[in-house]
Write an enzyme that holds these catalytic residues in place. Structure first.
Site, PDB file in Angstrom:
ATOM      1  CD  GLU A 223     -10.066  -4.125   6.740  1.00 14.63           C
ATOM      2  OE1 GLU A 223      -9.126  -3.698   7.406  1.00 14.63           O
ATOM      3  OE2 GLU A 223     -10.597  -3.477   5.810  1.00 14.63           O
TER       4      GLU A 223
ATOM      5  CG  ASP B 126     -11.125 -31.380  -9.827  1.00 13.55           C
ATOM      6  OD1 ASP B 126     -10.030 -30.859 -10.086  1.00 13.55           O
ATOM      7  OD2 ASP B 126     -11.556 -31.506  -8.677  1.00 13.55           O
TER       8      ASP B 126
ATOM      9  CE1 TYR C 241      -3.847  -2.217   0.396  1.00 11.01           C
ATOM     10  CE2 TYR C 241      -2.250  -3.503   1.645  1.00 11.01           C
ATOM     11  CZ  TYR C 241      -3.457  -3.410   0.968  1.00 11.01           C
ATOM     12  OH  TYR C 241      -4.247  -4.498   0.844  1.00 11.01           O
TER      13      TYR C 241
ATOM     14  CB  ILE D 178       4.078  -2.525   6.191  1.00  9.57           C
ATOM     15  CG1 ILE D 178       4.905  -3.475   7.072  1.00  9.57           C
ATOM     16  CG2 ILE D 178       2.594  -2.791   6.354  1.00  9.57           C
ATOM     17  CD1 ILE D 178       4.752  -3.191   8.546  1.00  9.57           C
ATOM     18  CG  HIS D 179      10.219  -1.538   5.216  1.00 13.80           C
ATOM     19  ND1 HIS D 179      11.404  -1.933   4.654  1.00 13.80           N
ATOM     20  CD2 HIS D 179      10.448  -0.321   5.783  1.00 13.80           C
ATOM     21  CE1 HIS D 179      12.324  -1.003   4.879  1.00 13.80           C
ATOM     22  NE2 HIS D 179      11.772  -0.006   5.562  1.00 13.80           N
TER      23      HIS D 179
ATOM     24  CG  ASP E 265      -9.061  -2.271  10.921  1.00 11.40           C
ATOM     25  OD1 ASP E 265      -8.320  -1.688  11.735  1.00 11.40           O
ATOM     26  OD2 ASP E 265      -9.520  -1.700   9.926  1.00 11.40           O
TER      27      ASP E 265
ATOM     28  CE  LYS F 240      11.363  10.513   1.635  1.00 13.12           C
ATOM     29  NZ  LYS F 240      11.484  10.615   3.090  1.00 13.12           N
TER      30      LYS F 240
ATOM     31  NE  ARG G  11      -6.543   0.323   2.002  1.00 11.93           N
ATOM     32  CZ  ARG G  11      -5.921  -0.145   3.081  1.00 11.93           C
ATOM     33  NH1 ARG G  11      -6.126  -1.394   3.484  1.00 11.93           N
ATOM     34  NH2 ARG G  11      -5.084   0.620   3.760  1.00 11.93           N
TER      35      ARG G  11
END
Lengths: 313, 313, 313
Positions: free
Chosen positions: C143, C293, C23, C245-246, C179, C30, C82
Site C-alpha cells: 500500500e 513445467d 471487506y 466495496i458493494h 493508500d 447490519k 483483516r
C-alpha cells in the site's frame, strides 16, 4: 566527457543487426531450405520450443551437419542456434553435438535464463567444449516473472563471468512474451497494454548494459497493420529488433527498426567529428556544442554499421 | 499510528514549491535579465547542457557574481545552480567558483547522477568547501537507464551520507527524459507512451523517500493543449512539478501542479485537528475516523505551505 | 522439464478462489448479517480501515465471537480477518483477541506490509499464540511506494520465515491502491493510467512467487461498465481477483476472473495427460508436443479447482 563502461563494451567490435529474428526448427528441412530465399537479419536454427521432444536428436545432428558442411556459407544473414533451456536437462547434449566442431555457430541463444547458477554452468560447459580462447556470441531470453525481476542481476552476472574469462560475449536479450504471459497468467491483447511494464523494464535493463533488445512476437501474422503499429511502437520504446514467425513479417519489421536518414546523417557527422578530434587530441569531445559521451558515440557507430550492412543487401 | 521516517524528513522544515522549474544558461545575460519578469517557482542558472564547453568559465564567474552582488535579492522565486556532471570532470571547478562565497546559492542541481562513488565525492567536495555546518539543498537528476534502475539505492545512499553529516539536504529528483531516451534509444512521442514505466518508477522511488518529483520537459513549446494534457497527467501520476523551456509554459504548468481548493481545505482541517490532538496529548491521531500517519501529515503541511506561498505571489 | 520452485508451492494443496474479496467492518452487525446472502468468494471481517479507533475493541470481540459460535459454519465463501497494521500498535491486541481460540479464522490479512522486521514480529507473535503446528493462511497488502519497491524482498522474506517454521502460509497479495496513491501523491482516474507501472510490477512480483494477485477497488460502484472494463483489464494483466466495496460489484468481478471454458478444457487435458505420464513413469512430460513445467501444471490444477468450486455454487 562522461565515460561509462558497463561490461566489456567495445567501440570497435563488429555490429550484427538483428532487426528481424526468425526461428527455424532444426528438424524441418522444408523450412531450413527456405532460409536462403528470405531476408531476415538473423535466422536461428531451433532445438527448443519449435522441436518436439522425440525430434531433438534429429534437430541437433541436422544443425551440426549444416555448420560442418557450410550449407549457408554465402548467407548474408546471421545463422545461429537456440539450445534448450539449462533446466530442461537437454542443453548439455545440445552443446556437445553442435559445438563438437571444427566449425560451429558464432552465436548461441539461451532460452529461459533464470538463475546465476545456470549461467555459471553454461560458462563452464562452454569452456570445457571450446577452451578459453573462443568467444561465442550469446543471446539470452527473459521469459518469466522471476527472470524479469532479476534481469539486472542476471545480466550483471554474465558480464562478471565475461570479466573472469567465460568464453562468451553477451550481445542481446530477447523478451519471450508468450512464456512470460503464461508465467504471470496474463492474456495477450492486440494493444499489449498488459505488457507495458514488462517491455519497458526489459528495454531499460538491456540498454543499461548496451545490449540489443529484441521485442515480442506479433502473433497474428495476417494482420500487417497491427504488426507495423507494434513494430514502430517497439522501436520508439528503444527495442532494436523483433522476433518474427512468418516470412511476410520480415520486411515490415526491418523497415520499422531501420535508422532513418536523419539519424544516419547525425551519426556520420558525429563519428567524423570524433575522429578529427582524436587526431587533434585536445580536451573533451563536443559536437554541435554538446559534450558527447562514449555510449552515444557507440550508438552512432552502431547506426552506421547497421546502415552499411543495409547498403550491402 | 503509522510512523515511517525515511531519511531525515522533517515536518517543520520550510517547503520550497517547484511546480515550474526553468533553466537559464549562466552565460546568457539576455535571458538572465528576464528572470525578474517571469514567475517560475524555481530558476536554475545553468553551467551544464545549456552552456557550450568554451563558455563554461564565463558561466561560472557570472553565476558567482550574481550571488555576491545579490542581483536577485528581491526575487520571490528560488534561484539555484546546475553544476556539470561529476563524470564530466568540470564539476570541481564549478563548485570552487560558485561556492567560494561568502554568499552562495542555497540549492544545487546535480545532473547525471550515476553511482554511489559520485555522491561520496560530492559530499567530500562540499564539506571541504563549505564545512560541516552548512546544509545546501540538493536536487539530483536521473537521466540514464542505469540511474533509473539504481535510483532507489542511489537515493538511499544520499540519505546515508546525510546521516553521516554530509552538508547537503536532498529535496527533489528530476527526470531527465531527453538524455534518458537517448540512452535507451527511445524516440519521444507526444503521448509519451514509451516513458510510462520510467516516469512511474521514477515517481515511486522519489516519493518513497518523500522527495519532490519533477517531470519531463514538454518539448513543443507552441502546443499549449499538449503541455496542459501532459502537465495534468504528470500531476495525476504524483509528480510535484515540471521542467519548462519557455516562459509561455510557466503558467499552465503551475496551474496543473497547484493543489485544488478541496485539497487545501482537507489539509487545513487535518493539520488543525493534529495540532489540537497534540495539545490534548492522548492516543493515536485520527481524522474523520481514520488514523493519520506522519507522511500524510507531512503531505498536508506541504500543501498548506505551497498554498501560502501561492497567496504571497 | 523445467522445475522451478519458489517458496513452498505445493501442487496438492487446496486452492481457495478469491475472485471477489469483500471487506465487512467487524463492528457492523447490519453488514455482517448480510454475508450469508451474498456470494463473494471471500469475506474479510475488518479490524482496520473500516473500523473507527474507538470501535476497535467491539470489532475484535465480535469477530472472536463469530468464530467461536460458528455463526457462518455453512458459508461456502472464505471467511477471514483483516487485522490492523503492525506499525499501528493495535495489531497485538487484534491477534490476542481473535486467535485465543479454540476456533479461529483460517486466513489473516495483513495490511500495510512495509518491512522485514514487521514480518519477523508477526511470525513470532503467531508462533507464541498458535504454536508451531498451526499454519494460518496469510494475505499481505502492498500500500505504499516503499512496499512496492521492496515487494520482491518482502515476499522472499515471508518464504524464508516459512522455511524456518513460521506458522503461516503466504497465499496472496493485495494491491492497496488508495493508500498507495495517497502515499505517492497520485490522483485516481477512471482509466487508471497512473497505476500501470504499480499494478504490473505488483502482478509480476506476486506471480514470481506463485501468489494470488488481488487488484484494486473500483470506487464508483454505480458504474458497472467501468467496473467490467477494469476487471477484464486486471484479469488480462494476470490478476486473479479484485477487491469489491458493494454487493452489486460481486457478480461482474467474478465473471471477469473466472476461467473460460477453453481454459478449463486445456487444464483438464493437461492434468489427465500428466497423471497418465506419472503412471508410465518415463522421461520428461510433454503435452501437445511441448514440455510442461511444474508452474504450468500447478496453474492448470488451480484452474480446475476453481472450476470445481464454481460448479458447487
Amino acid at each position: 566527457m562522461r565515460l561509462i563502461t558497463y561490461g566489456n563494451e567495445n567501440a570497435t567490435k563488429k555490429y550484427t543487426p538483428r532487426r528481424a529474428m526468425m526461428y527455424v526448427p532444426g528438424n524441418d528441412w522444408k523450412k531450413i531450405n527456405k532460409i536462403s530465399s528470405m531476408g531476415a537479419d538473423s535466422f536461428i536454427l531451433d532445438c527448443e520450443d519449435g522441436v518436439a521432444l522425440n525430434r531433438k536428436d534429429e534437430a541437433r545432428s541436422n544443425i551440426q551437419k549444416i555448420f560442418q558442411e557450410k550449407m549457408f556459407s554465402v548467407l548474408k544473414s546471421e545463422l545461429s542456434v537456440r539450445i534448450n533451456s539449462i533446466e530442461s536437462g537437454l542443453c548439455k547434449k545440445d552443446l556437445e553435438t553442435i559445438l563438437k566442431g571444427p566449425i560451429f555457430p558464432s552465436t548461441l541463444h539461451l532460452p529461459k535464463m533464470e538463475t546465476k547458477v545456470q549461467l555459471d554452468w553454461l560458462a563452464q560447459e562452454l569452456e570445457s567444449l571450446l577452451g578459453k580462447n573462443h568467444n561465442i556470441k550469446l543471446i539470452v531470453f527473459v521469459e518469466s516473472a522471476r527472470a524479469l525481476l532479476d534481469m539486472k542481476e542476471l545480466i550483471q552476472h554474465c558480464f562478471t563471468l565475461m570479466d573472469q574469462g567465460a568464453p562468451f560475449n553477451l550481445e542481446a536479450a530477447v523478451f519471450g512474451s508468450d512464456d512470460f504471459c503464461a508465467d504471470i497468467g496474463a492474456t495477450r491483447t492486440p494493444e499489449a497494454k498488459e505488457l507495458i511494464y514488462s517491455r519497458q523494464h526489459f528495454v531499460t535493463c538491456a540498454k543499461a548494459y548496451r545490449l540489443q533488445a529484441i521485442d515480442l512476437v506479433y502473433i497474428n501474422f495476417k494482420d500487417m497493420d497491427g504488426l507495423l503499429r507494434q513494430s514502430v511502437e517497439g522501436a520508439q520504446m528503444g527495442f532494436t529488433g523483433k522476433q518474427v514467425i512468418h516470412p511476410s513479417q520480415i520486411e515490415i519489421v526491418q523497415q520499422a527498426f531501420s535508422p532513418s536518414k536523419e539519424k544516419i546523417q547525425w551519426a556520420r557527422e558525429l563519428v567524423q567529428s570524433f575522429d578529427q578530434h582524436q587526431q587533434s587530441g585536445k580536451g573533451a569531445f563536443t559536437f554541435h556544442g554538446n559534450m558527447i559521451d562514449m555510449p552515444l558515440l557507440l550508438q552512432a557507430r552502431n547506426i552506421l554499421k547497421m546502415a552499411d550492412r543495409l547498403d550491402q543487401n
